[in-house]
Design a protein around this motif. Structure first.
Motif, PDB file in Angstrom:
ATOM      1  N   PRO A 435      35.185  55.749  38.323  1.00  0.00           N
ATOM      2  CA  PRO A 435      34.637  57.066  38.243  1.00  0.00           C
ATOM      3  C   PRO A 435      35.509  57.848  37.180  1.00  0.00           C
ATOM      4  O   PRO A 435      35.020  58.804  36.319  1.00  0.00           O
ATOM      5  CB  PRO A 435      34.908  57.897  39.492  1.00  0.00           C
ATOM      6  N   ARG A 436      36.687  57.541  36.882  1.00  0.00           N
ATOM      7  CA  ARG A 436      37.480  58.216  35.525  1.00  0.00           C
ATOM      8  C   ARG A 436      37.277  57.364  34.268  1.00  0.00           C
ATOM      9  O   ARG A 436      37.297  58.124  33.416  1.00  0.00           O
ATOM     10  CB  ARG A 436      39.012  58.337  36.227  1.00  0.00           C
ATOM     11  N   ASP A 437      37.378  56.242  34.577  1.00  0.00           N
ATOM     12  CA  ASP A 437      37.371  55.483  33.268  1.00  0.00           C
ATOM     13  C   ASP A 437      36.098  54.413  33.258  1.00  0.00           C
ATOM     14  O   ASP A 437      35.937  53.326  34.087  1.00  0.00           O
ATOM     15  CB  ASP A 437      38.592  54.596  33.230  1.00  0.00           C
ATOM     16  N   PRO A 438      34.991  54.627  32.577  1.00  0.00           N
ATOM     17  CA  PRO A 438      33.580  53.806  32.592  1.00  0.00           C
ATOM     18  C   PRO A 438      33.743  52.404  32.007  1.00  0.00           C
ATOM     19  O   PRO A 438      32.975  51.513  32.008  1.00  0.00           O
ATOM     20  CB  PRO A 438      32.772  54.773  31.734  1.00  0.00           C
ATOM     21  N   SER A 439      34.875  51.986  31.204  1.00  0.00           N
ATOM     22  CA  SER A 439      35.282  50.945  30.368  1.00  0.00           C
ATOM     23  C   SER A 439      35.533  49.953  31.359  1.00  0.00           C
ATOM     24  O   SER A 439      35.882  50.127  32.597  1.00  0.00           O
ATOM     25  CB  SER A 439      36.297  50.958  29.452  1.00  0.00           C
ATOM     26  N   TRP A 440      35.415  48.297  31.082  1.00  0.00           N
ATOM     27  CA  TRP A 440      35.685  47.491  31.823  1.00  0.00           C
ATOM     28  C   TRP A 440      36.010  46.246  30.789  1.00  0.00           C
ATOM     29  O   TRP A 440      35.984  46.414  29.819  1.00  0.00           O
ATOM     30  CB  TRP A 440      34.648  46.895  32.750  1.00  0.00           C
ATOM     31  N   LEU A 441      37.040  45.448  31.139  1.00  0.00           N
ATOM     32  CA  LEU A 441      37.321  44.170  30.361  1.00  0.00           C
ATOM     33  C   LEU A 441      36.252  43.320  30.459  1.00  0.00           C
ATOM     34  O   LEU A 441      35.557  42.665  31.479  1.00  0.00           O
ATOM     35  CB  LEU A 441      38.534  43.424  31.214  1.00  0.00           C
ATOM     36  N   PRO A 442      35.685  43.126  29.127  1.00  0.00           N
ATOM     37  CA  PRO A 442      34.366  42.084  28.910  1.00  0.00           C
ATOM     38  C   PRO A 442      34.384  40.795  29.538  1.00  0.00           C
ATOM     39  O   PRO A 442      33.305  40.306  29.882  1.00  0.00           O
ATOM     40  CB  PRO A 442      34.257  42.126  27.449  1.00  0.00           C
ATOM     41  N   GLN A 443      35.514  40.091  29.532  1.00  0.00           N
ATOM     42  CA  GLN A 443      35.546  38.782  30.113  1.00  0.00           C
ATOM     43  C   GLN A 443      35.419  38.663  31.458  1.00  0.00           C
ATOM     44  O   GLN A 443      35.279  37.581  32.163  1.00  0.00           O
ATOM     45  CB  GLN A 443      36.942  37.999  29.711  1.00  0.00           C
ATOM     46  N   VAL A 444      35.786  39.933  32.530  1.00  0.00           N
ATOM     47  CA  VAL A 444      35.880  39.936  33.918  1.00  0.00           C
ATOM     48  C   VAL A 444      34.397  39.805  34.345  1.00  0.00           C
ATOM     49  O   VAL A 444      33.697  40.489  34.080  1.00  0.00           O
ATOM     50  CB  VAL A 444      36.574  40.904  34.304  1.00  0.00           C
TER      51      VAL A 444
END
Length: 878
Positions: A435-444
C-alpha cells in the motif's frame, strides 16, 4: 513728334514687358529658392532622424551583444566550474579552508588536482576558476622556480593525492638531501604505517633502481592480462587496485648532484612510470621533455603550467602543517584497522542486467579483509547453498545482500526468485507491491511471509518447482540437451531463466513425521539432485542447529548442498574440523564451496543490506527498467485473510430462468494454499451426495464459507436459494447474505415445515443453506435425510453448518449410519480423530485446527483432505 511719341510708347511697352518678365522670373526664382530651402530642411530632418535611428540601432545591438556576452560568459563559467568539479571532486579541488579527505568509490579513478586559481573577466565581472593539473595515472610533476613556493605547491599536491585515495593506495618516497626530509616533515606519521620513506643522500640510486624494477614487474603482469596499462587493469577489476601508486619526491637543489646512471634511471621512469603507477614529483631539476611531464613554473605566488597555458595561476597558500599531520595520523590509524567494509551499493554493477545466467550465477555478497569483493557462485558446481547462523547473526541481512547483488546483475529473463520465510516476520514483503510502495523486485515470482503455520504453502512451492523441473527436462529431451546452458543455446527464444528458491527456516517444512514432511523431503531431494542441470537452485537457511541436523540424516540431500555459508557461531554448517565460524566477528561470514572443508574457507565482511532506503533505491531502479510483460509477484501472507473476489459475487440480481444453466456449477469455499491464488471449488452436479457440511463452532468462519458458496453460485447463473438460520449468533451474517441475494427465500425456526415441503423441481438449481442445522431437532431429521439423499438428483443441494461431527452423525442416523449423503465437508475447529467417520483415512486425517484455516474434502475429487483459507465475506470491509 508723333513718331517720337510712338517710339516712347513702344519703349514704354517694351519696358513694361521687360519689367513683367523680370518680375515673373524673380517670382519663379524665389519659388525655386523656397522649394530648395524646403527640400534642404526635409533632407536635414531626414538626416537627423536617420542618425537617431542608427544611434538607437547601434545601442540596441551593443546592448544585445553585451547581454549575449554576459549570458555566454556565465554559461561558460558554469560549464567550466561544473567540469572542474567533476574533474577534481571533493578533496581534489576544495580550498584548504573547507578541505577534508574524500573516500573514493570502489571503481572510481583519480582525476585532476588543484594548485590555485585562474582569474578572468566574464563580462563586467571578474571570476576565479580552479587551476587543475594532472597527476596520478596521468603525469609526472616538474616544479621549477622559487624554492619556498615550489615546496608549498608540492605539499599541497601530495596532500590532495593522499586525500583522494584510500589508505594504502599511495606509497611515498622523499629525497631531500639539504633538509634531510624536513621539507615534508608534516607527512612523517605516514612512516609508521609504511606509507612514507625518506631516501638518504647515498640511497637515491638504489631507490631509483627499485622503481625501475617495479615498473618492469608491473609491465609483465599487465602484458600477461593483455592490458595496455595498470590503470586499465585496475578499471577492469571490481576490487582494490592491484598495485599501489608509488610517488618519488625529489627535492634537488643542484642538478649536478645526480650521476649519469641516476639520470638514466630517472629518464626511464619518466618514459614508462605513469602507465605502471609510478610518478615523480621533482623540484629543482628539469626533467627531459615528455608528454607525461607536467611543468609548473613558480614565481612567488604566481605560476604557469602546461595545462593552463599562458593563463596566470594564483597559487593556493600551502596547507597548514597541523592539518597535514592530523590527516596522516588518521590515515595511518585507518590503515592499521583495515579498509572499511563494502557498502550495499558496492555490490551492484555500474550497469544493471548485463550478465547472462546460461553458464551459472555469480554475484558478490561482501568483501574480504583486503577490500576485494568475494563472489559467490551457483551453477553446476556448486548447485545449492546452505546458510546457517544463530539468531541475531545477520542471516536475513546476508540473504538481502545476495538477492540485491543477483537482481542487479541478472534481469527477469535470466533469473527468477522464489522466496519463502517460515519464521514469524515479513522479511520478503518488501519485494512485492504494498500500500505504501507500489514497486516490486522484477525477478521475484513468489514471496511467502508468515508461513510458519502454513507448511502446505511450502509444499505447494516445491510442487510448482517440481513441475517446472519436469517441463525443462522434457524440453531438454526434445532438443537432446542435458543442461540449461545447452537448452538455451538450442532454444534461445524459450526464455529459461535460472531459478533460485530461498527457504528461510526450512526445518519448519520438514518438521514432524507426517505425509507432508515426507513429500517435502522427496521433492527437495529430487530438486537438489536433478535441478542443478536444469538451472534450479535451492538456498536453505536456518538459525536452529536442529534444522541443520535434520539434513545430516539424509545423505542424499545434504550432499547436494556443497556451497556452505556460515555466520558467526554457526554450528553443523561447516565440517566438524572446520572451526572458522566460531572465531569470525560479527557482520562476517565464512563462504565455503567445498562442502565445508577447512581449506576452502573465504571470510567475507557483509555490508548493511537491510537498510530500507538503500533497498528502495535499488528496487525502484530495477522496477523502472522492467518490461511491460513483467508481472507483480504472488505474495502469500499467512497472517492475511483473503477477501472474496468480486468475480465470485453476483453483479446484480440473480439471473432468471431464461439464462443458461451450467451442468455442474462450482461453489467457491475459500482460497487454496498454493502458488497461484486459486479458489477451492465444490462441483454440485446431479450425482448422489453433492451436498456440503461445514463443521465446527467458529461461527464467523462457518458463515463466511456458506456465504462464499452461495454468492459464487449466484454469480454463475440462475439459481434459487432457501436460507434458514437456527443460531442467533449467525443471524447477522445470514441477513447480510439475504440482502445480497434479494430473491432468496428466508425461513425462520418456525418455518421449517414450509422449507421441507419445498416446491416442485423446475430444472433450476436450488440451494438450501442451513445455519446450525443441528438445532432443527429430531422432529426434522427424517425429512433432512431425505433432502440430502434425493435432492442432488433433482438439482437441489444442501449446504449446511453443523457445530460438531457428532451432531451431524445424529442427524444422519446416529452411530453406524452411512454418511454418503455428505459428499464434501469443510472442517474448522474439529480435531482430526473426530473426522474419522467422514474421512477415508483410518483414524481420521492429521489435522490440528488453527485460526482462519479449514480442512476441505470432496469425496469425488480428493484422496486426502486439503487445507484452505475461508474467504472473508461477512465483514464491514466487504
Amino acid at each position: 513728334m508723333g513718331q517720337r511719341n510712338a517710339l516712347v510708347a513702344v519703349v514704354r511697352q517694351e519696358l513694361a514687358e521687360a519689367r513683367g518678365t523680370a518680375r515673373a522670373v524673380l517670382a519663379a526664382a524665389e519659388s525655386a529658392r523656397n522649394e530648395a530651402q524646403r527640400r534642404r530642411r526635409l533632407i536635414r530632418d531626414a538626416y537627423s532622424t536617420c542618425l537617431a535611428q542608427l544611434a538607437e540601432a547601434r545601442e540596441t545591438a551593443r546592448q544585445d551583444i553585451l547581454r549575449r556576452t554576459r549570458t555566454e560568459a556565465a554559461t561558460l563559467t558554469r560549464n567550466v566550474e561544473s567540469l572542474a568539479a567533476l574533474s577534481a571532486p571533493g578533496a581534489a579541488g576544495t580550498s584548504w579552508r573547507y578541505w577534508t579527505p574524500t573516500e573514493p568509490d570502489r571503481v572510481g579513478r583519480p582525476g585532476l588536482l588543484r594548485i590555485g586559481t585562474v582569474a578572468y573577466e566574464a563580462g563586467e565581472e571578474r571570476t576565479k576558476l580552479p587551476a587543475l593539473v594532472p597527476f596520478l595515472d596521468h603525469a609526472h610533476v616538474n616544479v621549477l622556480g622559487d624554492q619556498p613556493s615550489a615546496d608549498g605547491l608540492i605539499s599541497g599536491l601530495l596532500l590532495r593525492a593522499l586525500g583522494t585515495t584510500r589508505p594504502g593506495d599511495v606509497r611515498v618516497s622523499v629525497y631531500d638531501p639539504e633538509q634531510l626530509g624536513g621539507t615534508l616533515a608534516a607527512f612523517a606519521p605516514l612512516g609508521n604505517a609504511g606509507l612514507l620513506s625518506f631516501v638518504t643522500p647515498g640511497g637515491l640510486g638504489a631507490a631509483l633502481d627499485e622503481l625501475v624494477e617495479h615498473i618492469c614487474r608491473v609491465n609483465e603482469t599487465v602484458l600477461a592480462g593483455e592490458y595496455l596499462s595498470l590503470a586499465e587493469l585496475t578499471a577492469a577489476t571490481t576490487g582494490p587496485r592491484p598495485e599501489p601508486w608509488r610517488i618519488m619526491v625529489l627535492l634537488v637543489d643542484r642538478a649536478d648532484d645526480l650521476t649519469d646512471a641516476q639520470r638514466a634511471q630517472l629518464h626511464r621512469i619518466v618514459r614508462t612510470g605513469v602507465a605502471c603507477g609510478v610518478h615523480l614529483m621533482v623540484r629543482g631539476l628539469e626533467l627531459a621533455p615528455h608528454p607525461t611531464v607536467e611543468r609548473v613554473a613558480v614565481r612567488g605566488q604566481s605560476a604557469s603550467c602546461d595545462t593552463t597555458g599562458e593563463l596566470t595561476v594564483t597559487l593556493d597558500t600551502p596547507p597548514p602543517p597541523e592539518r597535514i599531520t592530523g590527516f596522516c595520523r588518521s590515515t595511518a590509524e585507518r590503515l592499521r584497522q583495515g579498509p572499511p567494509p563494502a557498502s550495499f551499493a558496492d555490490l551492484q554493477p555500474k550497469k544493471i542486467w548485463t550478465e547472462s545466467s546460461a553458464a551459472g550465477l555469480l554475484a558478490p555478497i561482501g568483501d574480504s579483509t583486503d577490500g576485494s569483493l568475494i563472489e559467490v557462485p551457483l551453477g553446476d558446481d556448486p548447485p545449492h547453498a546452505l546458510i546457517g547462523g544463530p539468531s541475531g547473526s545477520g542471516k536475513t541481512n546476508l540473504i538481502y545482500a545476495w538477492i540485491g547483488s543477483l537482481a542487479s546483475r541478472y534481469g527477469p529473463g535470466e533469473l527468477a526468485l522464489y522466496l519463502l520465510d517460515f519464521k514469524e516476520g515479513v522479511s520478503f514483503a518488501r519485494f512485492a507491491p504494498g500500500p505504501r510502495d507500489p514497486s516490486w523486485l522484477p525477478q521475484v515470482r513468489l514471496a511467502g511471509i508468515n508461513v510458519n503455520g502454513d507448511r502446505e504453502f511450502g509444499l505447494a512451492m516445491l510442487r510448482h518447482l517440481g513441475e517446472e523441473l519436469r517441463a525443462r527436462a522434457q524440453a531438454a529431451k526434445r532438443y537432446e540437451a542435458t543442461k540449461l546452458s545447452e537448452l538455451r543455446a538450442e532454444d534461445p527464444g524459450g526464455h529459461w531463466p535460472r531459478i533460485v528458491a530461498v527457504i528461510d527456516e526450512f526445518q519448519v517444512l520438514l518438521a514432524g513425521r507426517d505425509a507432508l514432511a515426507e513429500e517435502a523431503v522427496t521433492l527437495l531431494e529430487d530438486l537438489a539432485r536433478r535441478g542443478r542441470s536444469q538451472g534450479i537452485h535451492l538456498v536453505l537457511a536456518s538459525q536452529d542447529v536442529s534444522g541443520i541436523e535434520a539434513l545430516w540424516g539424509r545423505s542424499g540431500l545434504i550432499g547436494q548442498f556443497t556451497l556452505r555459508i556460515a555466520l558467526p557461531k554457526a554450528r553443523r554448517i561447516l565440517a566438524d574440523t572446520n572451526l572458522a565460524a566460531a572465531v569470525i566477528p560479527r557482520f562476517h561470514a565464512v563462504v565455503n564451496a567445498d562442502s565445508g572443508v577447512a581449506g576452502a574457507n573465504h571470510v567475507v565482511r557483509l555490508p548493511d543490506a537491510s537498510d530500507r532506503s538503500a533497498w528502495r533505491t535499488l528496487q525502484h531502479k530495477l522496477w523502472r527498467a522492467r518490461t511491460p510483460s513483467c508481472t507483480p509477484p504472488r505474495l502469500f501472507d499467512g497472517d492475511a485473510v483473503p477477501r472474496l473476489p468480486d468475480t465470485y459475487r453476483p453483479s446484480g440480481r440473480v439471473p432468471d430462468a431464461s439464462a443458461d444453466v451450467g451442468s455442474s456449477p462450482g461453489a467457491v469455499l475459500g482460497e487454496r494454499i498454493d502458488v497461484a491464488a486459486r479458489p477451492a471449488r465444490l462441483r454440485l452436479g446431479r450425482m448422489p451426495g453433492r451436498n456440503l457440511a461445514v463443521l465446527g463452532t467458529r461461527t464467523d468462519e462457518a458463515c463466511d464459507v456458506l456465504a462464499a458458496a452461495a454468492l459464487s453460485l449466484a454469480a454463475q447463473g440462475p439459481a434459487r436459494f432457501s436460507i434458514t438460520c437456527l443460531d442467533p449468533g449467525a443471524e447477522r451474517a445470514a441477513a447480510r447474505l439475504v440482502a445480497e441475494l434479494p430473491q432468496a427465500d428466508w425461513y425462520g425456526p418456525r418455518d421449517l415445515d414450509e422449507l421441507f415441503a419445498g416446491s416442485a423441481p423446475d430444472g433450476i438449481p436450488h440451494y438450501v443453506l442451513g445455519y446450525a442445522w443441528d438445532a432443527a431437532g429430531p422432529a426434522y431429521r427424517e425429512r433432512l435425510r431425505a433432502l440430502l439423499a434425493d435432492g442432488p438428483e433433482q438439482r437441489l443441494h444442501v449446504l449446511g453448518w453443523w457445530r460438531s461431527v457428532a451432531r451431524l452423525r445424529d442427524d444422519l442416523g446416529g452411530v453406524g449410519a452411512r454418511l454418503d449423503t455428505i459428499g464434501a465437508w469443510v472442517a474448522l475447529d474439529v480435531q482430526g480423530p473426530e473426522l474419522s467417520p467422514l474421512s477415508p483415512q483410518p483414524g481420521g486425517p492429521v489435522w490440528y485446527p488453527r485460526r482462519r484455516r479449514a480442512l476441505f474434502f470432496d469425496r469425488s475429487v480428493h484422496r486426502h483432505p486439503e487445507v484452505i483459507i475461508p474467504y472473508e465475506v461477512n465483514s464491514d470491509h466487504t
